[in-house]
Design a protein around this motif. Structure first.
Motif, PDB file in Angstrom:
ATOM      1  N   MET A 271      -1.111  -1.313  -4.445  1.00 17.94           N
ATOM      2  CA  MET A 271      -0.177  -1.580  -5.529  1.00 17.94           C
ATOM      3  C   MET A 271       0.016  -3.089  -5.677  1.00 17.94           C
ATOM      4  O   MET A 271       0.198  -3.809  -4.687  1.00 17.94           O
ATOM      5  CB  MET A 271       1.177  -0.919  -5.251  1.00 17.94           C
TER       6      MET A 271
ATOM      7  N   GLY B 186      -8.394   2.568 -11.569  1.00 19.82           N
ATOM      8  CA  GLY B 186      -7.126   1.868 -11.469  1.00 19.82           C
ATOM      9  C   GLY B 186      -6.276   2.064 -12.708  1.00 19.82           C
ATOM     10  O   GLY B 186      -6.731   2.576 -13.730  1.00 19.82           O
TER      11      GLY B 186
ATOM     12  N   TRP C   3      -7.561   2.435  -2.642  1.00 15.59           N
ATOM     13  CA  TRP C   3      -7.694   1.639  -1.420  1.00 15.59           C
ATOM     14  C   TRP C   3      -9.142   1.624  -0.936  1.00 15.59           C
ATOM     15  O   TRP C   3      -9.729   0.588  -0.666  1.00 15.59           O
ATOM     16  CB  TRP C   3      -6.775   2.193  -0.332  1.00 15.59           C
TER      17      TRP C   3
ATOM     18  N   GLU D 299      -2.329  -0.518 -10.169  1.00 11.91           N
ATOM     19  CA  GLU D 299      -2.599   0.421  -9.089  1.00 11.91           C
ATOM     20  C   GLU D 299      -4.098   0.569  -8.934  1.00 11.91           C
ATOM     21  O   GLU D 299      -4.811   0.848  -9.887  1.00 11.91           O
ATOM     22  CB  GLU D 299      -1.951   1.773  -9.405  1.00 11.91           C
TER      23      GLU D 299
ATOM     24  N   THR E 134       2.549  -3.803 -13.479  1.00 16.09           N
ATOM     25  CA  THR E 134       2.207  -3.101 -12.246  1.00 16.09           C
ATOM     26  C   THR E 134       0.780  -2.605 -12.331  1.00 16.09           C
ATOM     27  O   THR E 134       0.384  -1.995 -13.339  1.00 16.09           O
ATOM     28  CB  THR E 134       3.151  -1.906 -12.020  1.00 16.09           C
TER      29      THR E 134
ATOM     30  N   ARG F 295       0.842  -1.196   0.000  1.00 18.26           N
ATOM     31  CA  ARG F 295       0.000   0.000   0.000  1.00 18.26           C
ATOM     32  C   ARG F 295       0.874   1.241   0.000  1.00 18.26           C
ATOM     33  O   ARG F 295       1.863   1.315   0.736  1.00 18.26           O
ATOM     34  CB  ARG F 295      -0.925   0.022   1.226  1.00 18.26           C
ATOM     35  N   VAL F 296       0.498   2.221  -0.828  1.00 17.45           N
ATOM     36  CA  VAL F 296       1.153   3.524  -0.851  1.00 17.45           C
ATOM     37  C   VAL F 296       0.068   4.586  -0.702  1.00 17.45           C
ATOM     38  O   VAL F 296      -0.761   4.758  -1.604  1.00 17.45           O
ATOM     39  CB  VAL F 296       1.947   3.739  -2.159  1.00 17.45           C
TER      40      VAL F 296
ATOM     41  N   GLN G  83       2.230  -5.976  -8.200  1.00 19.08           N
ATOM     42  CA  GLN G  83       3.273  -6.118  -9.215  1.00 19.08           C
ATOM     43  C   GLN G  83       3.574  -7.595  -9.426  1.00 19.08           C
ATOM     44  O   GLN G  83       3.832  -8.324  -8.468  1.00 19.08           O
ATOM     45  CB  GLN G  83       4.537  -5.378  -8.814  1.00 19.08           C
TER      46      GLN G  83
ATOM     47  N   ARG H  50      -3.513   4.093  -2.109  1.00 16.36           N
ATOM     48  CA  ARG H  50      -3.513   3.254  -3.303  1.00 16.36           C
ATOM     49  C   ARG H  50      -2.996   1.859  -2.952  1.00 16.36           C
ATOM     50  O   ARG H  50      -2.056   1.698  -2.160  1.00 16.36           O
ATOM     51  CB  ARG H  50      -2.636   3.845  -4.404  1.00 16.36           C
TER      52      ARG H  50
END
Length: 443
Positions: A390, A421, A441, A438, A436, A384-385, A392, A388
């Motif tokens: 994430m 997204g 959240w 995104e 990747t 999580r960032v 990968q 968001r």
């Protein structure tokens, strides 16, 4: 189409090429400078037409509002402003290389002329384009005067050594007069003065394209801000498009479930019912054969149950609901054709809808790894960032994956886009492939 100039490169219409001549030297003669000058020069007559139209229609419409006639006049004026806005967007695209999408379309609440007039009058885009027709005119006058003055004087002074002979031959004076009064006059006529004049003209000529470029930056800003879609309108259009993608995806999922049930478990259960019917008939006359048939039917029941479990897992796996992404993705990785390392670092669980999309995204990507990548190993990372989520997926396969090649990645990107997204694919030929994703959240 986009325009990018600088650092010795020029891009126009998608082509990018390197220049050996510095930008400051080639600017006075390159195509972009002449196109921008053409935009500024055309801006004045077009601005006169637009300003006259806008002020006339607005004044007449506002003056007639005391009667019903003012409403259709204003509506017609706004509709015409939208047409003029389309012309200006085309002019900016051709001469400035600026792509501006058309504003959001009209949304009449009903049918007929009255509904159309109401939609035009309620449309913020219509009023913004009318505002552009008003404010563009004074700026066009200013930019026309500055650009034409600098351009004409620059080239006139630069080419002075070629035409200063005109003065003694046709005007009867030694050259271009720099100063004069009753007692004396200064003419630019000796070699030194002619050379200095040409050098000054060279400075003007080299500076003028950058001055014009600065003027057109204001034009770019006005076109984008007043003639393009508003943020709210663009968001509405985007949400409508996303809604269509979601509806299509849901319909496709329903068709897939129906097909799997019809061709799999349903067909197997029909055959099972027929076998049990035959076993019932043979039960009295041949108990051993009936027992064998019942045993075969028992095996068919187990197979049907497994197919139903797989189908249920494809709809929404129970492990995802009970234990979250870490356990669910580990289960998916265990079924992949290559070894997969899963690393999930989340402080909490996202909302179920986002969690489900993340699960199916990784599942589809790992299926691609199994079927197409030719990889020997893969990794899955989830973190999580800010707000968001994430994801990968990396594999060491042959590469060459492309979202725009009509593959399943395109459909996956559309599904992610439907919830704001993003899907980014980095897959050079020869690998490795790094995908990747995104997601919001929304916790």
């Amino acid at each position: 189409m986009a325009t990018e100039y600088g650092h010795g490169y020029e891009s126009w219409g998608g082509e990018r090429r390197r220049h050996r001549v510095p930008a400051g030297v080639r600017a006075p003669v390159e195509g972009r400078s002449w196109r921008e000058l053409g935009y500024v020069v055309l801006g004045l007559p077009i601005g006169v037409v637009m300003f006259t139209y806008a002020v006339t229609m607005l004044s007449i419409g506002a003056g007639l509002l005391i009667t019903f006639l003012g409403v259709p006049v204003l509506a017609a004026g706004l509709a015409g402003a939208r047409g003029l806005g389309a012309v200006e967007r085309a002019r900016a695209r051709v001469l400035l290389g600026v792509e501006v999408d058309a504003p959001e379309p009209l949304r009449p609440k009903g049918r007929g002329v009255m509904a159309w007039m109401g939609a035009v009058l309620r449309s913020g885009a219509s009023w913004r384009q009318l505002l552009y027709a008003v404010v563009q005119f004074p700026w066009a006058v200013f930019s026309f005067g500055v650009a034409v003055t600098f351009w004409v004087y620059g080239w006139a002074l630069l080419t002075y050594p070629l035409w200063f002979w005109v003065f003694p031959v046709w005007v009867g004076q030694d050259g271009l007069q720099l100063y004069g009064d009753e007692t004396h006059a200064v003419y630019l006529n000796n070699p030194f003065e002619v050379t200095v004049t040409a050098l000054v003209g060279l400075l003007f000529t080299m500076a003028t394209p950058w001055i014009v470029r600065g003027l057109t930056m204001v034009d770019r800003g006005m076109v984008v801000a007043l003639l393009g879609p508003s943020r709210l309108g663009a968001r509405v259009v985007e949400l409508e498009s996303d809604r269509g993608v979601v509806v299509d995806a849901a319909a496709a999922d329903l068709r897939r479930i129906e097909r799997d049930l019809h061709d799999g478990a349903q067909a197997r259960l029909v055959a099972l019912a027929m076998d049990l019917g035959l076993a019932k008939e043979k039960l009295a006359e041949d108990p051993q054969a009936a027992a064998r048939m019942v045993g075969d039917a028992h095996g068919e029941v187990k197979t049907a149950l497994q197919e139903l479990r797989d189908l249920a897992r494809g709809i929404h796996p129970a492990v995802l609901t009970d234990r979250g992404l870490d356990a669910a993705l580990s289960a998916v990785a265990s079924r992949c054709a290559v070894p997969v390392v899963v690393d999930v670092e989340l402080p909490a669980r996202p909302v179920p809808a986002i969690e489900g999309i993340a699960y199916f995204t990784v599942s589809e990507l790992l299926q691609n790894v199994s079927k197409h990548a030719g990889a020997s190993r893969a990794t899955v990372d989830v973190w999580r960032v800010d707000d968001r989520l994430m994801l990968q997926v990396i594999d060491d396969g042959v590469g060459g994956a492309d979202v725009g090649a009509g593959s399943g990645l395109a459909g996956l990107a559309e599904r992610l886009g439907a919830v704001d997204g993003i899907l980014v694919v980095d897959s050079p030929a020869g690998g490795p492939t790094r995908v990747t994703a995104e997601l919001p959240w929304r916790a």
